[in-house]
Structures are given as C-alpha cells and as structure tokens.
Scaffold this active site. Structure first.
Site, PDB file in Angstrom:
ATOM      1  N   LYS A 148       0.821  -1.221   0.000  1.00  0.00           N
ATOM      2  CA  LYS A 148       0.000   0.000   0.000  1.00  0.00           C
ATOM      3  C   LYS A 148       0.849   1.263   0.000  1.00  0.00           C
ATOM      4  CE  LYS A 148      -2.483   0.469   3.674  1.00  0.00           C
ATOM      5  NZ  LYS A 148      -1.631   1.403   4.444  1.00  0.00           N
ATOM      6  N   THR A 195       3.897   1.516  -0.991  1.00  0.00           N
ATOM      7  CA  THR A 195       4.611   1.539  -2.259  1.00  0.00           C
ATOM      8  C   THR A 195       3.731   2.124  -3.354  1.00  0.00           C
ATOM      9  OG1 THR A 195       5.883  -0.397  -1.594  1.00  0.00           O
ATOM     10  CG2 THR A 195       5.859   0.123  -3.937  1.00  0.00           C
ATOM     11  N   ARG A 209       2.700   8.481   6.988  1.00  0.00           N
ATOM     12  CA  ARG A 209       2.989   8.383   8.417  1.00  0.00           C
ATOM     13  C   ARG A 209       4.460   8.041   8.635  1.00  0.00           C
ATOM     14  NH1 ARG A 209      -0.600   3.673  10.120  1.00  0.00           N
ATOM     15  NH2 ARG A 209      -0.097   3.093   7.982  1.00  0.00           N
TER      16      ARG A 209
END
Length: 554
Positions: free
Chosen positions: A70, A72, A93
C-alpha cells in the site's frame, strides 16, 4: 544479487532538500534543516493558503502476511502524477521501531517507489516519535510525583488510566508494578506500557491544527479518577505547557523526497489497528496548501484506516477524500481464498475468485461513504496471466475502475494508468457522507461500523464495557466518534476468519475515552496496545558496516 529496498535506496541520488522545498513552493525562511536531505516546515512562515489541493486516499484490502504494498503504491502514484506534470505532494505516516525491528517492516514504500532517506526515516528520523515518548512518560512521572508529594487532587492510584510508553514491541512491559522499595521510591501500584504509536499524545499531535489547539487537547486528556470517581485531567495537574514544550519541534511536519524527487511530508505515525492510523492533519493541510493533488494513505484495510480517516480525521479536519484507491494483490486474494502462504507461488485462479469477496466488501464500504473507488492491482513477478485476468474481468463485470500497477519495479512509470483513472475521479463530484452521527448513541455508532463496514450482524458489550459506557454517559463523553481497536487480518474480530465472513458479532471488551484526541477507543478481540516481537524478528538480519551504512534493513 537481487535488488532490495535498501540497495535501491542506497543507489538513488537525492537532491538537496532546499531544492525539493523550492519545487513545493516552500520558502527558505519556512525551512528548518536537519542535514542535507531532511527538514522541518515552520507552517506559520508559509504564505496564506489559496485554493486547497484535492485529497487522494490510498487504502487496501484486508492485509495478509503476503503483503499488499500500500505505501509503495501511494508513493508510486504520487510519482506518476509528477510524471504527468501534475502539482503533487505525498503525505505519509512515520514508521515505528516496533514493526521495523519486528516483522511488518518500515513505512517508506519499496523498490523504485520509496521516500528517502529510507534508513533515517525508518529509524530515528527527526526524533518526533522520541519526543512523543518523552512527553508521554513525563506525564507519567508528573502523576506519580503528585501521588508521592501528598496527592492534593485525591487521585485514586487504583484508577490511574495513563500508561507509560515505549516505541518498541515489548510484551514484558504490558503489566508492571512500580514504586517498590519503600516510601522514598514512590507509591506502589500496578502500571503498564503502550507502544508509543498507541499513545494518546500521538493522536493529539496528529489531530491538532495549531499550537494552541495542541495545548488545549493535551489539557483535556484524562489520566485517571479520584477516590470520588471524578475524572482527573492534565489541566488539573497544570502540566500541559510542559508537554507542549517537549512537542514543539515534533509538531512541525517533516519534508523529504521520493526517489523521483516528488516532495513528501512524513509526520505522525499512529497504528490503524489500535489507534486512528492516519498521518497528521498539520502535514495533510500543509500538503493541500502546497499542491493541487495530495496523495496520502491510511493504515491497513479500508475497514480500519480508511474508516477512521472518514469518521475521525475528516471530521476533525473539515475535509474528505476526493478519490480513494484500494490496493489489492493476486497473492493476498489467494490467501483470502483459502491458500496457505507457502503455496502462493502456484497459479490458482479459483482461489483468486474465492478471495475476491474481500475486495468486494472494501469497495462496498468506500461506496457507502459516497465515493467511487479505483482499484490498484499491484502486480508481482509470480502472478499468472490467468489470475490477473480473473481480477480484471471481475472488475469490468462489476463496473469497477481498475489499473495494473508495477511501481516497485518501474517507479512512477508503473503507476501512470492508475494516475489517469484517479484523475478522472478527481474531476467528478463526490457525495460524501458519514455512516453515523456523533450524536448517535454509542451502541448505534458501533453497530453502524460493524454492519456497514465489517459486514457483521451485531455488536455486544462485555460487562466491563457496559459499566464504562454508563460512566461515559455520566460525564457527557458519549458524543464522540469511535476508534475501533481490531485485528487487521479479518473483517471480524477473529484474525483467522479471512475472506468475507458473515453472521458474526463483534464483542467490545473495553471502552477507553480519549478526550484529548476526541474519540472513544473500543477494544475488540485480543487486540493489545503493546505488541510483541515474533520468534524471528527482522532485527536478526540487521547490522551496520564499518562505514556506518545499514545492512539488512528490508
């Protein structure tokens, strides 16, 4: 020798961070340098905001040990927009040392779709998480000192809810006894540790919109109860100013870059299974101020991070996603179709077909929020043409927009098709809506999440949770959004129920009010706020060479 994320990152040529800042429209006086390739942004020195950029939220199907990529895809999509000459910033994050040293890995993407400097970001970065740990534990020290010095507030040591924190998976610290050794060593009591990313201070930092808002949220945090069962807050202890002082630099968003030179803001790092799973509002709002398109992600599947993005972050921030991407892989769909991890290398279109029910539920969830999602089929080398055709054929039949991505190997180029589909969705109006109102009864809010997002039948509260609910209503805390603490592996609260389970009931074992963050944490199943390390943690492969360069970091 095969490529690894670390070797690819080490071979990339980074631009001076001042050049990245210039690309993003950040002036020199708003930049606080942390070496050559990292910087803090002083948002108060940015020019007044004009039109704010549109938000693309990247989420995923229910994660599996096979990995979905995800982060990436998030980075690759941003780089694809850059290749299409769109004004774009990616907002992510910060990684926690727990999963970095454990099993999950870092949070900087992978292959040729990474943010750099990868080593720094995955380890200590600019010290934000350490600052949150310090503030959390300073508050714990202030509480115990108050008890030791006479307990003017009549705090009941048995009802102190504030825990200490550490940014590491350390199961031995879940339950501890402190204050032993006689009167000079403090007041003996039971205590425990959360992992730092589950600390309420992490959530406060991620949801505050200004320094004044940060201080007010810190002041509102409940740390325990008096002998008369009245709540005690940080404001009662008069230490919100000291906590804010410890966080003053951590509160500023961090600027880095992708391998392709796209500006990246990385700030805040709450987990999505035990916290709200989104990067900071400060970073997202700053990115919206700097670019026409902001690509961001929320942790784990759409049932966790995306749901919390909608119901918590969107509410607090006053905006919602303009487009949503759901990442899926052949390997993960086969696991949801009943195939063991060791057998994933064998082509199995039937297993893919069975596993599609998980993707279908996440699509249904996003549609219920009034947004039409785009599916990113993240391709891996071992995927067979028959398996890929099974997914694309299903998507066409269900009128679902889908794009094959290969950003790990190709960077932004491998996400061009996805970027074009997302751009089409950005040009269409959305009909965004929440799935519950804050004024609804707590049970109704929980039931809405269980039934509409998880696909379950009902919710039930343990005896402890029912008593806590009565307290919430007594203090007027029941009109807060819900932050479900639930396993990421299943739509249910049972990790081994893969695919799209039906007919299940979610049990809420505990409800923890987080007044500073502004939500109610509802613990389900055996979810823990201090994880443990696996039998063979990733740390066993890590080292540093004689030149001080990292070895074995993914």
């Amino acid at each position: 020798m095969p490529f690894t994320d670390l070797s690819i990152a080490a071979g990339a040529k980074m631009l001076p961070i001042q050049e990245i800042a210039e690309r993003a429209g950040i002036s020199k006086d708003a930049l606080e340098l942390y070496g050559n390739f990292k910087a803090k942004i002083n948002v108060n020195s940015l020019p007044p905001a004009g039109a704010l950029g549109k938000v693309v939220l990247v989420t995923a199907i229910s994660p599996t040990p096979a990995g979905e990529g995800k982060s990436t895809v998030t980075v690759g999509l941003a780089d694809a927009f850059k290749q299409l000459e769109e004004s774009v910033v990616v907002a992510l994050r910060e990684p926690s040392l727990g999963p970095v040293m454990g099993v999950k890995g870092g949070a900087t993407g992978g292959g040729f779709a990474q943010v750099l400097p990868m080593e720094d970001i995955n380890l200590h970065f600019t010290g934000d998480i350490h600052a949150i740990t310090s503030a959390n534990n300073a508050l714990a020290a202030f509480i115990d000192n108050h008890l030791h010095q006479g307990n003017e507030l009549s705090i009941d040591p048995r009802r102190i809810t504030w825990k200490r924190a550490l940014d590491m998976n350390d199961r031995a610290l879940r339950h501890v006894t402190i204050g032993l050794g006689g009167p000079a060593q403090g007041v003996p009591r039971e205590d425990g540790f959360d992992i730092t990313v589950a600390s309420e201070i992490m959530a406060v930092l991620c949801l505050a919109t200004s320094m004044d808002d940060l201080k007010e949220r810190l002041a509102q945090m409940v740390i325990g109860y008096t002998y008369g069962r009245e709540p005690v807050t940080v404001r009662d202890l008069q230490v919100e100013g000291a906590l804010a002082l410890l966080l003053k630099d951590a509160f500023k968003p961090n600027l880095v870059q992708t391998i392709e030179g796209t500006p990246a803001l990385i700030h805040g790092g709450p987990f999505a299974n035990i916290a709200h799973g989104c990067n900071s509002l400060m970073a997202t709002n700053t990115a919206r101020q700097l670019a026409d398109i902001v690509v961001t992600e929320a942790g784990f599947g759409a049932d966790l991070g995306a749901e919390k993005f909608m119901h918590i972050k969107s509410r607090k921030g006053g905006f919602h996603p303009d487009a949503v991407v759901i990442v899926a892989t052949v390997r993960a769909l086969k696991m949801h179709g009943g195939i063991a991890k060791g057998d994933l290398a064998k082509p199995n279109p039937d297993a893919v077909r069975r596993g599609m029910v998980n993707l279908a539920k996440h699509i249904d969830t996003i549609r219920q929020f009034g947004i039409e999602p785009v599916v990113a089929l993240n391709r891996f080398v071992g995927d067979s043409e028959e398996e890929l055709a099974e997914i694309t054929g299903w998507a066409e039949a269900q009128n679902v927009a889908i794009a094959m991505t290969n950003v790990w190997a190709e960077g932004g180029k491998g996400g061009i098709e996805l970027a074009k589909l997302v751009k089409q969705e950005l040009e269409r109006p959305t009909d965004f809506k929440f799935l519950y109102n804050e004024s609804d009864e707590v049970e109704e809010k929980l039931r809405a999440i269980v039934q509409k997002v998880y696909g379950g039948t009902d919710v039930q509260l343990s005896d402890k949770a029912q008593k806590q609910l009565l307290e919430l209503k007594k203090y007027g805390w029941d009109e807060l959004p819900i932050c479900m603490a639930k396993t990421q592996y299943s739509l249910s609260d049972q990790p081994k129920l893969l695919g799209r389970p039906e007919g299940f009931t979610i049990t809420i074992r505990e409800i923890i009010p987080k007044l500073g963050a502004g939500f109610l944490v509802c613990l389900t199943g055996d979810i823990m706020t201090m994880p443990g390390l696996p039998k063979l943690p990733a740390a066993l492969n890590m080292d540093v060479d004689s030149d001080g360069k990292a070895v074995g970091l993914f």
